[in-house]
Design a protein around this motif. Sequence first.
Motif, PDB file in Angstrom:
ATOM      1  N   UNK A   1      45.621  45.681  83.576  1.00  0.00           N
ATOM      2  CA  UNK A   1      46.778  46.269  84.419  1.00  0.00           C
ATOM      3  C   UNK A   1      46.917  47.561  83.850  1.00  0.00           C
ATOM      4  N   UNK A   2      46.864  47.710  82.627  1.00  0.00           N
ATOM      5  CA  UNK A   2      47.026  49.093  81.850  1.00  0.00           C
ATOM      6  C   UNK A   2      45.838  49.803  82.050  1.00  0.00           C
TER       7      UNK A   2
ATOM      8  N   UNK B   1      45.670  53.639  84.452  1.00  0.00           N
ATOM      9  CA  UNK B   1      45.286  55.000  83.635  1.00  0.00           C
ATOM     10  C   UNK B   1      44.247  55.491  84.618  1.00  0.00           C
ATOM     11  N   UNK B   2      43.324  54.742  85.136  1.00  0.00           N
ATOM     12  CA  UNK B   2      41.975  55.216  85.997  1.00  0.00           C
ATOM     13  C   UNK B   2      42.884  55.763  87.051  1.00  0.00           C
ATOM     14  N   UNK B   3      44.115  55.426  87.666  1.00  0.00           N
ATOM     15  CA  UNK B   3      44.816  56.095  88.873  1.00  0.00           C
ATOM     16  C   UNK B   3      45.025  57.658  88.464  1.00  0.00           C
TER      17      UNK B   3
ATOM     18  N   UNK C   1      48.103  47.921  91.573  1.00  0.00           N
ATOM     19  CA  UNK C   1      48.679  47.793  90.347  1.00  0.00           C
ATOM     20  C   UNK C   1      49.993  48.373  89.957  1.00  0.00           C
ATOM     21  N   UNK C   2      50.298  49.345  90.865  1.00  0.00           N
ATOM     22  CA  UNK C   2      51.691  50.214  90.819  1.00  0.00           C
ATOM     23  C   UNK C   2      52.623  49.170  91.452  1.00  0.00           C
TER      24      UNK C   2
ATOM     25  N   UNK D   1      56.400  49.214  90.789  1.00  0.00           N
ATOM     26  CA  UNK D   1      57.648  49.698  90.846  1.00  0.00           C
ATOM     27  C   UNK D   1      57.817  51.106  90.785  1.00  0.00           C
ATOM     28  N   UNK D   2      58.899  51.491  91.256  1.00  0.00           N
ATOM     29  CA  UNK D   2      59.302  53.229  91.315  1.00  0.00           C
ATOM     30  C   UNK D   2      59.168  53.757  89.984  1.00  0.00           C
ATOM     31  N   UNK D   3      59.523  52.949  89.044  1.00  0.00           N
ATOM     32  CA  UNK D   3      59.294  53.393  87.627  1.00  0.00           C
ATOM     33  C   UNK D   3      57.869  53.650  87.183  1.00  0.00           C
ATOM     34  N   UNK D   4      57.354  52.810  87.593  1.00  0.00           N
ATOM     35  CA  UNK D   4      55.619  52.890  87.159  1.00  0.00           C
ATOM     36  C   UNK D   4      55.078  53.993  87.877  1.00  0.00           C
TER      37      UNK D   4
END
Lengths: 277, 277
Positions: free
Chosen positions: A113-114, A118-120, A153-154, A156-159
Amino acid sequence: MSDLARFSINQMTVKQLSMPELVDACVELGVPGVGLWREPVQSYGLEETAKLIMDTGLTVTTLCRGGFFTAIDPQERSRALTDNRRAIEEAARLGTDTLVLVSGGLPPGSKDLHGARERIADALGELGPYAERHGVRLAIEPLHPMYAADRCVVSTLSQALDLAERFPAEQVGVAVDTYHIWWDDTAPAQIARAGATGRIHTFQLADWTTPLPKGVLDGRGQIGNGAIDMREWKGHVEAAGYTGPIEVELFNEELWARDGREVLAETTARFVEHVIR
Amino acid sequence: MSDLARFSINQMTVKQLSMPELVDACVELGVPGVGLWREPVQSYGLEETAKLIMDTGLTVTTLCRGGFFTAIDPQERSRALTDNRRAIEEAARLGTDTLVLVSGGLPPGSKDLHGARERIADALGELGPYAERHGVRLAIEPLHPMYAADRCVVSTLSQALDLAERFPAEQVGVAVDTYHIWWDDTAPAQIARAGATGRIHTFQLADWTTPLPKGVLDGRGQIGNGAIDMREWKGHVEAAGYTGPIEVELFNEELWARDGREVLAETTARFVEHVIR
Protein backbone atom coordinates in the motif's frame (compact mmCIF):
# COMPACT_ATOMS: atom_id res chain seq x y z
CA MET A 1 -30.43 32.35 -1.73
CA SER A 2 -32.65 29.69 -3.27
CA ASP A 3 -32.75 26.23 -1.75
CA LEU A 4 -31.10 24.84 -4.87
CA ALA A 5 -28.43 27.53 -5.33
CA ARG A 6 -25.61 25.18 -4.32
CA PHE A 7 -27.12 21.95 -5.60
CA SER A 8 -25.36 19.95 -8.27
CA ILE A 9 -26.43 16.60 -9.63
CA ASN A 10 -23.67 14.22 -10.51
CA GLN A 11 -24.48 12.67 -13.86
CA MET A 12 -23.88 9.13 -12.57
CA THR A 13 -26.89 9.47 -10.26
CA VAL A 14 -29.18 9.53 -13.30
CA LYS A 15 -27.00 7.80 -15.85
CA GLN A 16 -30.12 6.53 -17.64
CA LEU A 17 -30.60 10.09 -18.96
CA SER A 18 -28.86 11.10 -22.17
CA MET A 19 -26.84 14.30 -22.08
CA PRO A 20 -29.67 16.43 -23.60
CA GLU A 21 -32.25 14.78 -21.31
CA LEU A 22 -30.05 15.52 -18.31
CA VAL A 23 -29.64 19.15 -19.29
CA ASP A 24 -33.35 19.58 -20.00
CA ALA A 25 -34.32 18.02 -16.68
CA CYS A 26 -31.90 20.26 -14.80
CA VAL A 27 -33.28 23.38 -16.45
CA GLU A 28 -36.85 22.28 -15.80
CA LEU A 29 -36.23 21.50 -12.13
CA GLY A 30 -34.03 24.50 -11.44
CA VAL A 31 -30.92 22.46 -10.79
CA PRO A 32 -28.02 24.85 -11.40
CA GLY A 33 -25.05 22.47 -11.43
CA VAL A 34 -23.98 19.14 -12.90
CA GLY A 35 -21.01 16.91 -12.25
CA LEU A 36 -20.06 15.16 -15.48
CA TRP A 37 -18.26 11.90 -16.25
CA ARG A 38 -15.77 11.48 -19.02
CA GLU A 39 -17.34 8.44 -20.70
CA PRO A 40 -20.79 9.97 -21.38
CA VAL A 41 -19.11 13.25 -22.35
CA GLN A 42 -16.98 11.40 -24.89
CA SER A 43 -19.98 9.46 -26.17
CA TYR A 44 -21.98 12.63 -26.74
CA GLY A 45 -18.89 14.50 -27.91
CA LEU A 46 -16.76 16.92 -25.94
CA GLU A 47 -17.51 19.96 -28.09
CA GLU A 48 -21.19 19.08 -28.31
CA THR A 49 -21.42 18.71 -24.53
CA ALA A 50 -19.59 21.98 -23.90
CA LYS A 51 -21.93 23.80 -26.28
CA LEU A 52 -25.05 22.17 -24.83
CA ILE A 53 -24.04 23.12 -21.30
CA MET A 54 -23.04 26.68 -22.14
CA ASP A 55 -26.26 27.33 -24.03
CA THR A 56 -28.29 26.57 -20.92
CA GLY A 57 -26.16 28.37 -18.36
CA LEU A 58 -25.60 25.24 -16.26
CA THR A 59 -22.42 25.10 -14.19
CA VAL A 60 -20.21 22.04 -14.51
CA THR A 61 -19.09 21.58 -10.92
CA THR A 62 -16.68 18.66 -11.46
CA LEU A 63 -15.45 16.25 -14.06
CA CYS A 64 -15.10 12.63 -12.95
CA ARG A 65 -12.61 11.20 -13.16
CA GLY A 66 -8.91 11.01 -13.58
CA GLY A 67 -6.50 8.94 -11.56
CA PHE A 68 -5.49 5.27 -11.56
CA PHE A 69 -1.89 6.11 -10.83
CA THR A 70 -0.73 2.99 -9.01
CA ALA A 71 0.58 0.82 -11.84
CA ILE A 72 4.21 -0.28 -11.61
CA ASP A 73 4.65 -1.04 -15.30
CA PRO A 74 6.27 2.02 -16.97
CA GLN A 75 4.14 1.82 -20.11
CA GLU A 76 0.97 1.59 -18.08
CA ARG A 77 2.09 4.58 -16.00
CA SER A 78 2.85 6.55 -19.12
CA ARG A 79 -0.57 5.75 -20.56
CA ALA A 80 -2.22 6.86 -17.31
CA LEU A 81 -0.40 10.20 -17.37
CA THR A 82 -1.36 10.79 -21.00
CA ASP A 83 -4.97 9.96 -20.23
CA ASN A 84 -4.99 12.30 -17.23
CA ARG A 85 -3.59 15.17 -19.30
CA ARG A 86 -6.48 14.62 -21.66
CA ALA A 87 -8.91 14.62 -18.71
CA ILE A 88 -7.48 17.97 -17.59
CA GLU A 89 -8.01 19.39 -21.07
CA GLU A 90 -11.58 18.07 -21.12
CA ALA A 91 -12.30 19.64 -17.72
CA ALA A 92 -11.02 22.98 -18.97
CA ARG A 93 -13.10 22.73 -22.15
CA LEU A 94 -16.23 21.96 -20.09
CA GLY A 95 -15.60 25.03 -17.95
CA THR A 96 -15.11 23.22 -14.64
CA ASP A 97 -12.20 23.96 -12.35
CA THR A 98 -12.18 20.53 -10.66
CA LEU A 99 -11.08 17.12 -11.88
CA VAL A 100 -11.86 14.35 -9.38
CA LEU A 101 -9.20 11.65 -9.03
CA VAL A 102 -9.71 8.05 -8.03
CA SER A 103 -6.18 7.03 -7.32
CA GLY A 104 -6.21 3.31 -8.14
CA GLY A 105 -5.88 0.08 -6.19
CA LEU A 106 -3.03 -2.33 -5.64
CA PRO A 107 -1.43 -3.68 -8.80
CA PRO A 108 -2.16 -7.41 -9.31
CA GLY A 109 -0.21 -9.49 -6.80
CA SER A 110 1.10 -6.50 -4.85
CA LYS A 111 0.54 -6.05 -1.10
CA ASP A 112 2.45 -2.77 -0.91
CA LEU A 113 0.00 0.00 0.00
CA HIS A 114 2.77 2.42 0.89
CA GLY A 115 4.51 1.99 -2.47
CA ALA A 116 1.23 2.47 -4.32
CA ARG A 117 0.58 5.72 -2.44
CA GLU A 118 4.05 6.98 -3.35
CA ARG A 119 3.41 6.34 -7.02
CA ILE A 120 0.31 8.53 -6.73
CA ALA A 121 2.49 11.33 -5.41
CA ASP A 122 4.85 10.91 -8.38
CA ALA A 123 1.95 11.25 -10.81
CA LEU A 124 0.56 14.32 -9.02
CA GLY A 125 3.96 15.95 -9.30
CA GLU A 126 3.82 15.56 -13.07
CA LEU A 127 0.17 16.50 -13.52
CA GLY A 128 -0.24 19.34 -11.01
CA PRO A 129 1.51 22.06 -13.02
CA TYR A 130 -0.23 20.92 -16.21
CA ALA A 131 -3.59 21.18 -14.46
CA GLU A 132 -2.79 24.64 -13.07
CA ARG A 133 -1.88 25.92 -16.52
CA HIS A 134 -5.37 24.82 -17.63
CA GLY A 135 -7.11 26.41 -14.64
CA VAL A 136 -8.03 22.99 -13.27
CA ARG A 137 -7.50 21.70 -9.73
CA LEU A 138 -7.00 18.02 -9.01
CA ALA A 139 -9.20 16.66 -6.22
CA ILE A 140 -7.90 13.47 -4.61
CA GLU A 141 -10.95 11.51 -3.48
CA PRO A 142 -10.37 9.19 -0.56
CA LEU A 143 -12.56 6.17 -1.18
CA HIS A 144 -14.07 4.08 1.59
CA PRO A 145 -11.53 1.56 2.98
CA MET A 146 -13.56 -1.28 1.44
CA TYR A 147 -12.11 -0.17 -1.93
CA ALA A 148 -8.48 -0.08 -0.79
CA ALA A 149 -7.37 -3.23 -2.63
CA ASP A 150 -9.06 -2.91 -5.99
CA ARG A 151 -9.90 0.73 -6.56
CA CYS A 152 -8.26 3.33 -4.37
CA VAL A 153 -5.41 2.95 -1.89
CA VAL A 154 -6.23 6.41 -0.52
CA SER A 155 -8.81 5.58 2.14
CA THR A 156 -8.99 8.60 4.44
CA LEU A 157 -8.97 12.37 4.21
CA SER A 158 -5.80 12.30 6.26
CA GLN A 159 -4.02 10.17 3.65
CA ALA A 160 -5.41 12.33 0.83
CA LEU A 161 -4.17 15.51 2.52
CA ASP A 162 -0.76 13.98 3.21
CA LEU A 163 -0.51 13.61 -0.56
CA ALA A 164 -2.15 16.89 -1.54
CA GLU A 165 -0.06 19.03 0.79
CA ARG A 166 3.12 18.15 -1.08
CA PHE A 167 1.78 20.42 -3.85
CA PRO A 168 0.25 23.91 -4.10
CA ALA A 169 -3.47 24.07 -3.24
CA GLU A 170 -4.12 25.57 -6.68
CA GLN A 171 -2.93 22.28 -8.11
CA VAL A 172 -4.03 19.56 -5.70
CA GLY A 173 -6.75 19.32 -3.08
CA VAL A 174 -9.31 16.76 -1.94
CA ALA A 175 -12.85 15.62 -2.60
CA VAL A 176 -14.96 15.31 0.54
CA ASP A 177 -17.67 12.68 -0.03
CA THR A 178 -19.89 11.67 2.87
CA TYR A 179 -20.20 8.08 1.64
CA HIS A 180 -16.50 7.46 2.03
CA ILE A 181 -15.75 9.23 5.30
CA TRP A 182 -18.90 9.20 7.44
CA TRP A 183 -17.60 6.46 9.77
CA ASP A 184 -14.34 8.30 10.49
CA ASP A 185 -14.25 10.26 13.74
CA THR A 186 -11.05 11.98 12.63
CA ALA A 187 -12.63 13.29 9.41
CA PRO A 188 -14.06 16.54 10.88
CA ALA A 189 -10.57 17.61 11.97
CA GLN A 190 -9.21 16.67 8.55
CA ILE A 191 -11.92 18.75 6.87
CA ALA A 192 -10.77 21.68 8.99
CA ARG A 193 -7.18 20.96 7.92
CA ALA A 194 -8.25 20.88 4.26
CA GLY A 195 -10.23 24.09 4.57
CA ALA A 196 -7.39 25.94 6.27
CA THR A 197 -5.25 25.61 3.15
CA GLY A 198 -8.06 25.96 0.62
CA ARG A 199 -8.01 22.35 -0.41
CA ILE A 200 -11.70 21.35 -0.29
CA HIS A 201 -12.17 21.21 -4.04
CA THR A 202 -15.54 19.49 -4.02
CA PHE A 203 -18.15 18.30 -1.54
CA GLN A 204 -20.24 15.30 -2.54
CA LEU A 205 -23.10 13.47 -0.86
CA ALA A 206 -24.38 9.91 -0.84
CA ASP A 207 -26.07 8.02 1.97
CA TRP A 208 -24.96 4.74 3.55
CA THR A 209 -27.49 1.96 3.25
CA THR A 210 -27.19 -1.75 4.00
CA PRO A 211 -26.91 -4.54 3.06
CA LEU A 212 -24.14 -3.67 0.64
CA PRO A 213 -24.51 -5.29 -2.79
CA LYS A 214 -22.03 -7.80 -4.20
CA GLY A 215 -18.93 -5.92 -5.33
CA VAL A 216 -20.01 -2.96 -3.14
CA LEU A 217 -19.94 -0.47 -6.02
CA ASP A 218 -23.58 0.27 -6.66
CA GLY A 219 -25.14 0.55 -3.22
CA ARG A 220 -24.89 4.28 -2.52
CA GLY A 221 -28.14 5.25 -0.91
CA GLN A 222 -30.52 8.06 -1.78
CA ILE A 223 -30.08 11.04 0.54
CA GLY A 224 -32.13 10.46 3.69
CA ASN A 225 -32.39 6.68 3.30
CA GLY A 226 -29.33 5.78 5.33
CA ALA A 227 -27.09 6.30 8.33
CA ILE A 228 -25.43 9.60 7.45
CA ASP A 229 -26.37 12.92 9.01
CA MET A 230 -25.95 15.18 5.96
CA ARG A 231 -26.46 18.44 7.86
CA GLU A 232 -23.66 17.54 10.22
CA TRP A 233 -21.16 17.06 7.36
CA LYS A 234 -22.38 20.20 5.59
CA GLY A 235 -21.71 21.96 8.88
CA HIS A 236 -18.15 20.61 8.98
CA VAL A 237 -17.24 21.78 5.47
CA GLU A 238 -18.88 25.16 6.01
CA ALA A 239 -17.04 25.63 9.29
CA ALA A 240 -13.89 24.96 7.26
CA GLY A 241 -14.83 27.80 4.91
CA TYR A 242 -16.31 25.84 2.03
CA THR A 243 -19.16 27.67 0.29
CA GLY A 244 -19.11 25.89 -3.07
CA PRO A 245 -21.43 23.45 -4.80
CA ILE A 246 -22.85 20.40 -3.05
CA GLU A 247 -23.00 17.51 -5.46
CA VAL A 248 -25.13 14.40 -5.04
CA GLU A 249 -23.42 11.37 -6.54
CA LEU A 250 -25.26 8.05 -6.21
CA PHE A 251 -24.36 4.73 -7.78
CA ASN A 252 -27.47 2.68 -7.24
CA GLU A 253 -28.99 -0.07 -9.36
CA GLU A 254 -32.47 0.62 -8.01
CA LEU A 255 -32.29 4.29 -8.93
CA TRP A 256 -30.90 3.47 -12.37
CA ALA A 257 -33.85 1.15 -13.02
CA ARG A 258 -36.33 4.01 -12.54
CA ASP A 259 -37.30 6.95 -14.71
CA GLY A 260 -34.34 9.34 -14.70
CA ARG A 261 -36.37 12.53 -14.42
CA GLU A 262 -38.32 11.12 -11.53
CA VAL A 263 -35.07 10.21 -9.77
CA LEU A 264 -33.68 13.69 -10.36
CA ALA A 265 -36.85 15.27 -8.98
CA GLU A 266 -36.71 12.99 -5.93
CA THR A 267 -33.02 13.70 -5.37
CA THR A 268 -33.66 17.44 -5.60
CA ALA A 269 -36.42 17.18 -3.01
CA ARG A 270 -34.24 15.06 -0.72
CA PHE A 271 -31.43 17.58 -1.01
CA VAL A 272 -33.73 20.36 0.15
CA GLU A 273 -35.21 18.24 2.94
CA HIS A 274 -32.06 16.66 4.36
CA VAL A 275 -29.32 19.14 3.52
CA ILE A 276 -30.75 22.66 3.24
CA ARG A 277 -33.80 23.09 5.48
CA MET B 1 9.57 -23.63 18.90
CA SER B 2 7.43 -25.60 16.46
CA ASP B 3 5.91 -23.81 13.48
CA LEU B 4 2.47 -24.32 14.94
CA ALA B 5 3.25 -23.37 18.56
CA ARG B 6 1.30 -20.11 18.33
CA PHE B 7 -1.34 -21.23 15.84
CA SER B 8 -4.99 -21.20 16.79
CA ILE B 9 -7.89 -22.04 14.52
CA ASN B 10 -11.02 -20.04 15.06
CA GLN B 11 -13.96 -22.41 15.01
CA MET B 12 -15.87 -20.28 12.52
CA THR B 13 -13.25 -21.00 9.85
CA VAL B 14 -14.35 -24.63 9.80
CA LYS B 15 -17.87 -24.32 11.13
CA GLN B 16 -18.92 -27.41 9.15
CA LEU B 17 -17.01 -29.49 11.74
CA SER B 18 -18.84 -30.61 14.87
CA MET B 19 -17.14 -29.90 18.17
CA PRO B 20 -15.66 -33.43 18.47
CA GLU B 21 -14.61 -33.38 14.81
CA LEU B 22 -12.89 -30.04 15.34
CA VAL B 23 -11.05 -31.28 18.40
CA ASP B 24 -10.01 -34.50 16.67
CA ALA B 25 -8.76 -32.65 13.62
CA CYS B 26 -6.75 -30.23 15.77
CA VAL B 27 -5.10 -33.08 17.67
CA GLU B 28 -4.36 -34.94 14.45
CA LEU B 29 -2.83 -31.90 12.72
CA GLY B 30 -0.94 -30.62 15.77
CA VAL B 31 -2.99 -27.45 16.07
CA PRO B 32 -2.57 -26.36 19.70
CA GLY B 33 -5.25 -23.68 20.00
CA VAL B 34 -8.88 -23.04 19.14
CA GLY B 35 -11.03 -19.94 19.25
CA LEU B 36 -14.60 -20.92 20.09
CA TRP B 37 -17.97 -19.34 19.39
CA ARG B 38 -20.79 -19.26 21.87
CA GLU B 39 -23.51 -20.73 19.65
CA PRO B 40 -21.73 -24.01 18.80
CA VAL B 41 -20.52 -24.26 22.41
CA GLN B 42 -24.11 -23.94 23.62
CA SER B 43 -25.32 -26.43 21.05
CA TYR B 44 -22.78 -29.03 22.14
CA GLY B 45 -23.16 -28.04 25.77
CA LEU B 46 -20.87 -25.82 27.83
CA GLU B 47 -19.80 -28.51 30.29
CA GLU B 48 -19.40 -31.08 27.52
CA THR B 49 -17.26 -28.69 25.50
CA ALA B 50 -15.10 -27.77 28.48
CA LYS B 51 -14.53 -31.45 29.27
CA LEU B 52 -13.79 -32.35 25.62
CA ILE B 53 -11.23 -29.55 25.33
CA MET B 54 -9.54 -30.26 28.65
CA ASP B 55 -9.23 -33.97 27.91
CA THR B 56 -7.20 -33.20 24.80
CA GLY B 57 -4.99 -30.45 26.17
CA LEU B 58 -6.09 -27.90 23.57
CA THR B 59 -5.92 -24.24 24.54
CA VAL B 60 -9.01 -22.11 24.07
CA THR B 61 -7.46 -18.84 22.88
CA THR B 62 -10.65 -16.75 22.70
CA LEU B 63 -14.39 -16.96 23.04
CA CYS B 64 -16.39 -15.08 20.40
CA ARG B 65 -18.36 -13.11 21.10
CA GLY B 66 -19.90 -10.67 23.48
CA GLY B 67 -20.92 -7.12 22.75
CA PHE B 68 -23.85 -5.48 20.96
CA PHE B 69 -23.94 -2.63 23.43
CA THR B 70 -25.41 0.16 21.32
CA ALA B 71 -29.13 -0.21 21.97
CA ILE B 72 -30.92 2.82 23.39
CA ASP B 73 -33.92 0.91 24.79
CA PRO B 74 -33.28 0.21 28.51
CA GLN B 75 -34.71 -3.31 28.42
CA GLU B 76 -32.61 -4.19 25.41
CA ARG B 77 -29.54 -2.77 27.15
CA SER B 78 -30.29 -4.75 30.26
CA ARG B 79 -30.68 -7.95 28.25
CA ALA B 80 -27.34 -7.27 26.53
CA LEU B 81 -25.55 -6.84 29.86
CA THR B 82 -27.07 -10.04 31.23
CA ASP B 83 -26.05 -11.92 28.11
CA ASN B 84 -22.51 -10.56 28.32
CA ARG B 85 -22.18 -11.63 31.95
CA ARG B 86 -23.14 -15.11 30.82
CA ALA B 87 -20.53 -14.92 28.03
CA ILE B 88 -17.89 -13.99 30.62
CA GLU B 89 -18.87 -16.98 32.74
CA GLU B 90 -18.70 -19.24 29.68
CA ALA B 91 -15.25 -17.94 28.79
CA ALA B 92 -14.03 -18.67 32.32
CA ARG B 93 -15.52 -22.15 32.25
CA LEU B 94 -13.81 -22.88 28.92
CA GLY B 95 -10.49 -21.78 30.37
CA THR B 96 -9.87 -18.84 28.05
CA ASP B 97 -8.85 -15.42 29.34
CA THR B 98 -10.25 -13.48 26.38
CA LEU B 99 -13.81 -12.62 25.36
CA VAL B 100 -13.97 -10.87 21.99
CA LEU B 101 -16.54 -8.07 21.72
CA VAL B 102 -18.34 -6.88 18.62
CA SER B 103 -19.74 -3.63 19.83
CA GLY B 104 -22.91 -3.27 17.76
CA GLY B 105 -24.11 -0.96 15.01
CA LEU B 106 -26.39 2.05 14.97
CA PRO B 107 -29.84 1.47 16.46
CA PRO B 108 -32.59 1.53 13.79
CA GLY B 109 -33.14 5.08 12.56
CA SER B 110 -30.21 6.56 14.47
CA LYS B 111 -27.39 8.48 12.79
CA ASP B 112 -25.52 9.16 16.04
CA LEU B 113 -22.19 7.31 15.93
CA HIS B 114 -20.79 9.29 18.86
CA GLY B 115 -23.72 8.44 21.12
CA ALA B 116 -23.50 4.76 20.17
CA ARG B 117 -19.80 4.72 21.07
CA GLU B 118 -20.56 6.29 24.44
CA ARG B 119 -23.10 3.58 25.22
CA ILE B 120 -20.37 1.02 24.59
CA ALA B 121 -18.23 2.75 27.22
CA ASP B 122 -21.13 2.60 29.68
CA ALA B 123 -21.47 -1.14 29.15
CA LEU B 124 -17.73 -1.73 29.52
CA GLY B 125 -17.81 0.11 32.82
CA GLU B 126 -20.39 -2.35 34.10
CA LEU B 127 -18.83 -5.49 32.65
CA GLY B 128 -15.11 -4.85 33.16
CA PRO B 129 -14.98 -5.58 36.90
CA TYR B 130 -17.22 -8.62 36.46
CA ALA B 131 -14.88 -9.95 33.78
CA GLU B 132 -11.80 -9.33 35.92
CA ARG B 133 -13.30 -11.27 38.83
CA HIS B 134 -13.68 -14.21 36.43
CA GLY B 135 -10.14 -13.89 35.10
CA VAL B 136 -11.43 -12.81 31.70
CA ARG B 137 -10.31 -9.81 29.64
CA LEU B 138 -12.66 -8.06 27.25
CA ALA B 139 -11.21 -7.47 23.76
CA ILE B 140 -12.89 -4.70 21.79
CA GLU B 141 -12.62 -5.66 18.14
CA PRO B 142 -12.65 -2.76 15.71
CA LEU B 143 -14.50 -3.99 12.64
CA HIS B 144 -13.80 -2.74 9.14
CA PRO B 145 -15.55 0.60 8.47
CA MET B 146 -17.89 -1.13 6.04
CA TYR B 147 -19.65 -2.58 9.12
CA ALA B 148 -20.04 0.75 10.95
CA ALA B 149 -23.78 1.12 10.38
CA ASP B 150 -25.12 -2.36 10.99
CA ARG B 151 -22.60 -4.25 13.09
CA CYS B 152 -19.90 -2.28 14.85
CA VAL B 153 -19.53 1.47 15.30
CA VAL B 154 -15.94 0.93 16.46
CA SER B 155 -14.06 1.02 13.15
CA THR B 156 -10.41 1.64 14.01
CA LEU B 157 -7.85 0.57 16.59
CA SER B 158 -7.64 4.19 17.63
CA GLN B 159 -11.35 4.28 18.47
CA ALA B 160 -11.11 0.92 20.25
CA LEU B 161 -8.19 2.12 22.35
CA ASP B 162 -9.94 5.39 23.19
CA LEU B 163 -12.64 3.20 24.72
CA ALA B 164 -10.36 0.57 26.28
CA GLU B 165 -8.06 3.05 27.95
CA ARG B 166 -10.86 4.32 30.17
CA PHE B 167 -10.53 1.00 32.03
CA PRO B 168 -7.71 -1.11 33.45
CA ALA B 169 -5.86 -3.27 30.88
CA GLU B 170 -6.72 -6.36 32.95
CA GLN B 171 -10.35 -5.61 32.15
CA VAL B 172 -10.46 -4.15 28.65
CA GLY B 173 -8.13 -4.33 25.66
CA VAL B 174 -8.44 -4.79 21.91
CA ALA B 175 -8.53 -7.48 19.25
CA VAL B 176 -6.13 -6.86 16.38
CA ASP B 177 -7.51 -8.52 13.23
CA THR B 178 -5.71 -7.97 9.94
CA TYR B 179 -8.95 -8.09 7.93
CA HIS B 180 -10.33 -5.04 9.65
CA ILE B 181 -7.27 -2.80 9.86
CA TRP B 182 -4.96 -3.66 6.96
CA TRP B 183 -5.89 -0.54 4.96
CA ASP B 184 -5.16 1.83 7.87
CA ASP B 185 -1.77 3.52 7.79
CA THR B 186 -2.23 4.67 11.39
CA ALA B 187 -2.79 1.11 12.67
CA PRO B 188 0.89 0.24 13.25
CA ALA B 189 1.23 3.18 15.65
CA GLN B 190 -2.01 2.15 17.36
CA ILE B 191 -0.70 -1.41 17.75
CA ALA B 192 2.36 0.07 19.48
CA ARG B 193 0.03 2.13 21.69
CA ALA B 194 -1.97 -1.00 22.56
CA GLY B 195 1.15 -3.01 23.30
CA ALA B 196 2.63 -0.33 25.54
CA THR B 197 -0.24 -0.75 27.99
CA GLY B 198 -0.66 -4.52 27.58
CA ARG B 199 -3.91 -4.25 25.69
CA ILE B 200 -3.36 -6.55 22.70
CA HIS B 201 -5.64 -9.31 23.95
CA THR B 202 -5.78 -11.29 20.72
CA PHE B 203 -4.27 -11.24 17.26
CA GLN B 204 -6.38 -12.64 14.44
CA LEU B 205 -5.73 -13.15 10.74
CA ALA B 206 -7.86 -13.16 7.61
CA ASP B 207 -6.93 -12.06 4.11
CA TRP B 208 -8.65 -9.43 1.98
CA THR B 209 -10.02 -10.75 -1.30
CA THR B 210 -12.30 -9.11 -3.86
CA PRO B 211 -14.97 -8.84 -5.09
CA LEU B 212 -16.73 -8.66 -1.76
CA PRO B 213 -19.90 -10.76 -1.54
CA LYS B 214 -23.38 -9.27 -1.03
CA GLY B 215 -23.71 -8.24 2.61
CA VAL B 216 -19.88 -8.34 2.91
CA LEU B 217 -19.91 -10.78 5.84
CA ASP B 218 -18.63 -14.00 4.33
CA GLY B 219 -15.81 -12.94 2.07
CA ARG B 220 -12.79 -13.23 4.35
CA GLY B 221 -10.05 -14.76 2.27
CA GLN B 222 -7.82 -17.72 3.01
CA ILE B 223 -4.38 -16.63 4.21
CA GLY B 224 -2.21 -15.89 1.20
CA ASN B 225 -5.05 -15.40 -1.27
CA GLY B 226 -5.42 -11.65 -0.84
CA ALA B 227 -3.89 -8.22 -0.41
CA ILE B 228 -2.60 -8.42 3.16
CA ASP B 229 1.05 -8.91 4.07
CA MET B 230 0.63 -11.16 7.12
CA ARG B 231 4.31 -11.10 8.11
CA GLU B 232 4.25 -7.33 8.23
CA TRP B 233 1.34 -7.27 10.71
CA LYS B 234 2.86 -10.08 12.77
CA GLY B 235 5.96 -7.91 12.92
CA HIS B 236 3.92 -4.96 14.20
CA VAL B 237 2.29 -6.88 17.04
CA GLU B 238 5.56 -8.54 17.99
CA ALA B 239 7.37 -5.20 18.03
CA ALA B 240 4.61 -4.11 20.43
CA GLY B 241 5.46 -7.01 22.72
CA TYR B 242 2.74 -9.47 21.77
CA THR B 243 3.90 -13.09 21.95
CA GLY B 244 0.51 -14.81 22.28
CA PRO B 245 -1.57 -17.00 20.00
CA ILE B 246 -2.21 -16.11 16.37
CA GLU B 247 -5.74 -17.07 15.44
CA VAL B 248 -7.02 -17.56 11.90
CA GLU B 249 -10.67 -16.57 11.64
CA LEU B 250 -12.26 -16.83 8.19
CA PHE B 251 -15.90 -16.38 7.26
CA ASN B 252 -16.05 -17.77 3.75
CA GLU B 253 -18.85 -19.56 1.94
CA GLU B 254 -16.40 -21.33 -0.35
CA LEU B 255 -14.40 -22.72 2.55
CA TRP B 256 -17.57 -23.76 4.37
CA ALA B 257 -18.71 -25.73 1.31
CA ARG B 258 -15.56 -27.91 1.44
CA ASP B 259 -14.51 -30.75 3.70
CA GLY B 260 -13.72 -29.20 7.08
CA ARG B 261 -10.61 -31.28 7.79
CA GLU B 262 -9.21 -30.44 4.40
CA VAL B 263 -9.81 -26.73 5.06
CA LEU B 264 -8.13 -26.99 8.45
CA ALA B 265 -5.12 -28.75 6.90
CA GLU B 266 -4.91 -26.10 4.18
CA THR B 267 -5.22 -23.25 6.69
CA THR B 268 -2.49 -24.79 8.83
CA ALA B 269 -0.18 -25.01 5.82
CA ARG B 270 -0.97 -21.44 4.80
CA PHE B 271 -0.23 -20.25 8.32
CA VAL B 272 3.20 -21.81 8.20
CA GLU B 273 3.90 -20.54 4.68
CA HIS B 274 2.64 -16.95 5.00
CA VAL B 275 3.02 -16.16 8.68
CA ILE B 276 5.81 -18.23 10.21
CA ARG B 277 8.47 -19.06 7.64
